[in-house]
Design an enzyme around this catalytic site. Structure first.
Site, PDB file in Angstrom:
ATOM      1  CE  LYS A  47      -3.191  -2.421   2.832  1.00 14.45           C
ATOM      2  NZ  LYS A  47      -3.484  -1.887   4.574  1.00 14.45           N
ATOM      3  N   GLY A  48       2.160   1.313   0.391  1.00 14.13           N
ATOM      4  CA  GLY A  48       2.836   2.156   0.747  1.00 14.13           C
ATOM      5  C   GLY A  48       3.110   3.379  -0.368  1.00 14.13           C
ATOM      6  CD  GLU A 102       8.256  -0.330  -3.084  1.00 11.90           C
ATOM      7  OE1 GLU A 102       7.987   0.061  -2.168  1.00 11.90           O
ATOM      8  OE2 GLU A 102       9.024  -1.906  -2.577  1.00 11.90           O
ATOM      9  CG  ASP A 106      14.566  -1.441   5.570  1.00  9.40           C
ATOM     10  OD1 ASP A 106      15.689  -1.903   5.406  1.00  9.40           O
ATOM     11  OD2 ASP A 106      13.361  -1.680   6.886  1.00  9.40           O
ATOM     12  CE  LYS A 134      14.215   2.353   7.096  1.00  7.94           C
ATOM     13  NZ  LYS A 134      13.575   1.715   7.821  1.00  7.94           N
ATOM     14  CB  VAL A 156      10.255   6.457   8.018  1.00  3.33           C
ATOM     15  CG1 VAL A 156      11.988   7.188   9.311  1.00  3.33           C
ATOM     16  CG2 VAL A 156      10.695   6.061   7.046  1.00  3.33           C
ATOM     17  CG  ASP A 162       2.261   0.772   7.590  1.00  5.70           C
ATOM     18  OD1 ASP A 162       3.265   0.302   6.523  1.00  5.70           O
ATOM     19  OD2 ASP A 162       1.623  -0.170   8.149  1.00  5.70           O
ATOM     20  NE  ARG A 168      -0.754   2.423   4.867  1.00  5.42           N
ATOM     21  CZ  ARG A 168      -0.042   0.944   4.927  1.00  5.42           C
ATOM     22  NH1 ARG A 168       1.049   1.761   4.429  1.00  5.42           N
ATOM     23  NH2 ARG A 168       0.443  -0.145   5.154  1.00  5.42           N
TER      24      ARG A 168
END
Ligand code: IMP
Ligand code: MG
Length: 184
Positions: A47-48, A102, A106, A134, A156, A162, A168
């Site tokens: 979802k991000g 994206e 990470d 990151k 974050v 989230d 969000r």
């Protein structure tokens, strides 16, 4: 009595103003690179990425289509788990120019899985644009062509990101301190 979410926001890491300015720069760069492509297929990772994709897609100056995929990664302690495909694309990307959008990279495992999966479908090109990277957390080899911001290995939230489905819709990106073990 409302129950407060565990953990706490530590402060703004990337302001709304910096995000807006950086997206304009990314959109210029991407628009230049895809001028000859005809059309770029933007694949937002749910979802991000929904907030970033909405802003980036509208700032581009080349023909574009919007598609979505949904993935989920399971973590077992500090061993990053398997990536699972929840929702696939509805159209073929064969011969198309694909840009994966994206929210954050990470360990890089989610993106690695995506690039392998989509790469096998013979797109004309396949690149990734991530709002946040990151770099020090990368555990696999992935090439992120367009990076909004590099941040240290902290959790974050905001601007699509989230913690347990919260935060969000914050307009900025904030560092978040997860709850201590035992804290509630
Ligand atoms: P990966 O470790 O690169 O596979 O990251 C996978 C996913 O974990 C990202 O797409 C995000 O959904 C989530 N994630 C990783 N770091 C953060 C963070 O700091 N905040 C919110 N979500 C994150
Ligand atoms: Mg994500």
């Amino acid at each position: 009595m409302t129950r407060q979410p565990p953990g706490r926001i530590e402060g703004v890491l990337i302001s709304r103003e910096r995000i807006v300015a950086r997206i304009a720069e990314l959109a210029d760069e991407i628009s230049r690179d895809y001028t000859e492509a005809g059309e770029v297929v933007l694949v937002g990772v749910l979802k991000g990425a929904f907030v970033f994709l909405a802003d980036l897609a509208r700032a581009l100056d080349v023909p574009r289509r919007i598609e979505f995929m949904a993935l989920s990664s399971y973590r077992d302690g500090d061993r990053a788990g398997d990536v699972r495909l929840i929702m696939d694309l509805r159209t073929s990307i064969r011969g198309r120019h694909v840009l994966v959008v994206e929210d954050i990279v990470d360990s890089g495992r989610t993106l690695r899985y995506l690039l392998d999966t989509l790469g096998a479908r013979q797109p004309a090109s396949l690149e990734c644009c991530a709002l946040v990277l990151k770099r020090s957390a990368l555990a696999v080899d992935v090439d992120v062509r367009y990076v909004g911001f590099e941040i240290p290995d902290v959790w974050v939230v905001g601007y699509g990101l989230d913690y347990g489905e919260r935060y969000r819709t914050l307009p900025y990106i904030a560092a978040f301190q997860p709850p201590e073990v035992g804290e509630d």
